[in-house]
Design an enzyme around this catalytic site. Structure first.
Site, mmCIF file in Angstrom:
data_model
loop_
_atom_site.group_PDB
_atom_site.id
_atom_site.type_symbol
_atom_site.label_atom_id
_atom_site.label_comp_id
_atom_site.label_asym_id
_atom_site.label_seq_id
_atom_site.Cartn_x
_atom_site.Cartn_y
_atom_site.Cartn_z
ATOM 1 N N GLY A 12 0.800 -1.233 0.000
ATOM 2 C CA GLY A 12 0.000 0.000 0.000
ATOM 3 C C GLY A 12 0.820 1.262 0.000
ATOM 4 N N THR A 13 0.488 2.150 0.922
ATOM 5 C CA THR A 13 1.080 3.490 0.921
ATOM 6 C C THR A 13 2.567 3.494 1.261
ATOM 7 O OG1 THR A 13 0.486 3.872 3.238
ATOM 8 C CG2 THR A 13 -1.132 4.530 1.566
ATOM 9 N N GLU A 79 1.566 1.920 11.567
ATOM 10 C CA GLU A 79 0.412 1.164 11.042
ATOM 11 C C GLU A 79 -0.645 0.895 12.114
ATOM 12 O OE1 GLU A 79 -0.192 0.652 8.006
ATOM 13 O OE2 GLU A 79 1.742 1.151 7.126
HETATM 14 N N1 PCA Z 1 0.563 0.478 4.517
HETATM 15 C C1 PCA Z 1 0.941 -0.909 4.566
HETATM 16 C C2 PCA Z 1 -0.350 -1.622 4.724
HETATM 17 C C3 PCA Z 1 -1.343 -0.739 4.054
HETATM 18 C C4 PCA Z 1 -0.664 0.575 3.963
HETATM 19 O O1 PCA Z 1 -1.076 1.560 3.406
HETATM 20 C C5 PCA Z 1 1.626 -1.277 3.266
HETATM 21 O O2 PCA Z 1 1.933 -0.384 2.463
HETATM 22 O O3 PCA Z 1 1.842 -2.474 3.040
#
Ligand code: PCA
Length: 123
Positions: A12-13, A79
Site C-alpha cells: 500500500g502506501t 500502522e
Molecule cells: N501500509 C501498509 C499496509 C497498508 C498501507 O497503506 C503497506 O503499504 O503495506
C-alpha cells in the site's frame, strides 16, 4: 539480510513512490512480489487493506522489503498495530520463492462494504 531482519510484503502506501514510503525508505528493497491467489485490496479511506476474496485468481502485487528491528517497531507504530488497526501476520507468496517467513500488515476491522480496488494499490 541479517537474521534479525523481518521480511515484509508491502502492498500500500509504504510502496516506492507512494505517500508513506519515507517510513520504509532507509530499509532494503528485495524486489517485486505477488501473494497467492485469494486476496484483494480494499480502500479503507485513502489507504488499502488486504483481505481474503474467494473469487480472486490473481493475488495482490506488492514489494518485498527486509526491515531491521528498529524500523519494524517504527512501522508497527505507524500502522497502528498497538491500537488494533492492523496486525502483522505471515502471508503466502506466489512469487518470489523465498525460504524466509514473510509478513504483511493485515487490517483487523472487516473490509465488508469497502471498495474492492483489485490486485494493486496505485496512487
Ligand atoms: N501500509 C501498509 C499496509 C497498508 C498501507 O497503506 C503497506 O503499504 O503495506
Amino acid at each position: 539480510m541479517s537474521p534479525s531482519d523481518t521480511v515484509l510484503f508491502i502492498y500500500g502506501t509504504l510502496k516506492r513512490g507512494c505517500s508513506n514510503h519515507r517510513f520504509l525508505a532507509d530499509q532494503n528493497f528485495l524486489g517485486l512480489a505477488r501473494t497467492v491467489a485469494g486476496f484483494r485490496l480494499y480502500d479503507l479511506g485513502g489507504y488499502p487493506g488486504i483481505a481474503a476474496h474467494d473469487d480472486d485468481r490473481d493475488g495482490v502485487v506488492g514489494e518485498l522489503w527486509s526491515v531491521g528491528p528498529d524500523a519494524l517497531e517504527r512501522l508497527d507504530r505507524f500502522e497502528g498495530v498497538h491500537e488494533g488497526l492492523y496486525r502483522r501476520e505471515p502471508i503466502a507468496l506466489q512469487t518470489p520463492a523465498i525460504d524466509r517467513s514473510v509478513q504483511a500488515y493485515i487490517p483487523i476491522l472487516p473490509v465488508h462494504g469497502r471498495a474492492d480496488v483489485g490486485s494493486e494499490w496505485i496512487e
